[in-house]
Design an enzyme around this catalytic site. Structure first.
Site, short mmCIF file in Angstrom:
data_model
loop_
_atom_site.label_atom_id
_atom_site.label_comp_id
_atom_site.label_asym_id
_atom_site.label_seq_id
_atom_site.Cartn_x
_atom_site.Cartn_y
_atom_site.Cartn_z
N ARG A 1 0.98 -1.05 -0.10
CA ARG A 1 -0.07 0.01 0.16
C ARG A 1 0.81 1.31 0.03
NH1 ARG A 1 -3.58 -2.98 -1.50
NH2 ARG A 1 -5.65 -3.04 -0.54
N HIS B 1 -1.81 0.23 -9.63
CA HIS B 1 -2.39 -0.74 -8.59
C HIS B 1 -2.69 -2.04 -9.42
CE1 HIS B 1 -4.39 -0.94 -4.46
NE2 HIS B 1 -4.28 -2.15 -5.18
P1 NDP Z 1 -1.39 -11.32 4.94
O1 NDP Z 1 -2.16 -10.97 6.32
O2 NDP Z 1 -1.44 -13.08 4.72
O3 NDP Z 1 0.28 -10.82 5.33
C1 NDP Z 1 0.58 -9.72 5.93
C2 NDP Z 1 2.11 -10.02 6.36
O4 NDP Z 1 2.45 -8.70 6.99
C3 NDP Z 1 2.53 -10.98 7.67
O5 NDP Z 1 3.53 -11.60 7.31
C4 NDP Z 1 2.52 -10.02 8.81
O6 NDP Z 1 3.42 -10.41 9.85
C5 NDP Z 1 3.21 -9.03 8.11
N1 NDP Z 1 2.82 -7.52 9.02
C6 NDP Z 1 1.83 -6.97 9.09
N2 NDP Z 1 2.09 -6.18 9.96
C7 NDP Z 1 3.38 -5.91 10.29
C8 NDP Z 1 4.13 -5.20 11.00
N3 NDP Z 1 3.74 -4.25 11.82
N4 NDP Z 1 5.46 -5.44 11.11
C9 NDP Z 1 5.81 -6.47 10.44
N5 NDP Z 1 5.24 -7.43 9.52
C10 NDP Z 1 3.87 -7.18 9.59
O7 NDP Z 1 -1.62 -10.31 3.68
P2 NDP Z 1 -1.61 -10.67 2.21
O8 NDP Z 1 -0.20 -11.12 2.16
O9 NDP Z 1 -2.59 -11.45 1.78
O10 NDP Z 1 -1.69 -9.33 1.46
C11 NDP Z 1 -0.74 -8.30 2.04
C12 NDP Z 1 -1.28 -6.82 1.52
O11 NDP Z 1 -0.88 -6.80 -0.14
C13 NDP Z 1 -2.40 -6.55 1.46
O12 NDP Z 1 -2.94 -6.13 2.79
C14 NDP Z 1 -2.59 -5.57 0.51
O13 NDP Z 1 -2.18 -4.17 0.95
C15 NDP Z 1 -1.58 -5.70 -0.64
N6 NDP Z 1 -2.19 -6.15 -1.65
C16 NDP Z 1 -1.79 -5.42 -2.85
C17 NDP Z 1 -2.21 -5.92 -4.22
C18 NDP Z 1 -1.79 -5.17 -5.23
O14 NDP Z 1 -2.35 -5.22 -6.55
N7 NDP Z 1 -1.02 -4.14 -5.12
C19 NDP Z 1 -3.04 -7.06 -4.40
C20 NDP Z 1 -3.37 -7.94 -3.16
C21 NDP Z 1 -2.74 -7.36 -2.01
P3 NDP Z 1 2.76 -11.86 10.39
O15 NDP Z 1 3.09 -12.96 9.88
O16 NDP Z 1 3.50 -11.77 11.78
O17 NDP Z 1 1.26 -11.66 10.74
C1 OXD Z 2 -6.22 -5.96 -2.80
C2 OXD Z 2 -5.75 -5.28 -3.76
O1 OXD Z 2 -5.91 -5.64 -1.55
O2 OXD Z 2 -5.94 -5.57 -5.03
O3 OXD Z 2 -6.46 -7.34 -2.93
O4 OXD Z 2 -4.96 -4.33 -3.59
#
Ligand code: NDP
Ligand code: OXD
Length: 307
Positions: free
Chosen positions: A222, A270
């Protein structure tokens, strides 16, 4: 009743949902439905006030992985459960996006493009995958898969998460100390964290300065994760080789934003990973069945941690 708000491909989603859930009533925006009958909604970015129409709403299925926008909504009562998509066809696309940026760096495509503009024929140093250090911020559904895919291709991968993780072949770090250890040892940093109060502007001037000179940054998480002014300063100073950016603090990226014309920035709108409708619908249907049977839901968001 399940109410659907996905202006993009709405008819297609409605058809898939009706096929997958023949016993459910599926209504679609802007169709008027008996508001009191609506208990579930499947949405992507509905307009303000949307949820307030449904007094008996108890579960919202987000049609994406990130729920930062949903969690900020005033019309979504705190008792409503939010369920996000986990992978749903996006993890593989994230690997592709990350790999594109890593190859751009490793195979020096930015430099060859510059040389081409100057009409200059000059082979540059070859760098092998095993000599490339890729740092991945976020080791969840998407980052975890990207990490293992890149490690399988021979890259040296380290990853960072909130809690300790253990993934075969990946150097896993966590917490502030872990981030400070990872950044100086990273050639290409791939950011796929959720936007939460804790990750807001995580990559500020101080942390960006920990990256080695000549590193590159890819952000597909993000825009809120990065201090954009600090990033621009780092690029302008020539300390970062390039940034491949898919997400921004303000979207769509405003016309006069310096990223558009910056020679060291690649902008994509995006699109790093799109929801795959068939996968999304299969996940929603499985969760509805799980809910009816009293089993745990896949992708249930923990509101207080913000993801
Ligand atoms: P998940 O919830 O599966 O994974 C999130 C990861 O981030 C976990 O490893 C988590 O740690 C880590 N995390 C969260 N907060 C912190 C922190 N404060 N410090 C360190 N690590 C942290 O999410 P997804 O992998 O499914 O998706 C991730 C993000 O990707 C979405 O939230 C979205 O914003 C973005 N996205 C973007 C897209 C695009 O097209 N650009 C498409 C889809 C998603 P822990 O393992 O310890 O919980
Ligand atoms: C998502 C994205 O969060 O597309 O799925 O950004």
């Amino acid at each position: 009743m399940l109410y659907l708000y996905t202006p993009d491909q709405q008819e297609y989603y409605a058809r898939l949902l009706r096929e997958a859930l023949p016993d459910e009533t599926v209504a679609c925006w802007p169709q008027e439905a008996g508001a009191a009958a609506v208990t579930h909604a499947a949405v992507w970015a509905p307009p303000d006030g949307f949820f307030a129409r449904f007094p008996n709403l108890h579960t919202v299925f987000a049609m994406g992985a990130g729920v930062d926008k949903l969690l900020q909504r005033k019309d979504l009562a705190p008792h409503v459960r939010i369920v996000r998509l986990t992978d749903a066809g996006m993890a593989r696309q994230m690997t592709e996006y990350c790999l594109y940026g890593v190859l751009h760096y490793q195979r020096q495509m930015d430099r060859y493009a510059e040389q081409q503009r100057a009409g200059r024929w000059r082979p540059l140093e070859t760098r092998l995958a095993r000599d490339m250090r890729v740092g991945i911020l976020g080791l969840g559904e998407l980052g975890g898969r990207v990490a293992t895919d890149l490690a399988r291709l021979g890259y040296r991968v380290a990853g960072w998460s909130r809690r300790p993780r253990s993934i075969d072949g990946i150097r896993c770090l966590h917490g502030e100390a872990g981030l400070r250890e990872l950044l100086p040892e990273t050639d290409v940093l791939f950011c796929v964290l959720p936007a939460t109060p804790e990750t807001q502007r995580l990559l500020n001037a101080d942390r960006l300065a920990l990256l080695p000179d000549g590193a590159a940054l890819i952000n597909a998480g993000r825009g809120a994760l990065i201090d954009e002014d600090a990033l621009l300063a780092r690029l302008d100073a020539g300390r970062l080789r390039f940034a491949l950016l898919d997400v921004f603090a303000g979207e769509p990226l405003r016309e006069d934003h310096p990223f558009w014309r910056h020679p060291r920035v690649i902008v994509t709108p995006h699109v790093a990973a799109d929801t795959v409708p068939e996968d999304a619908v299969a996940q929603i249907a499985a969760n509805l069945r799980a809910q009816a049977a009293g089993r745990p839901l896949n992708g249930l968001v923990e509101r207080d941690r913000g993801y």
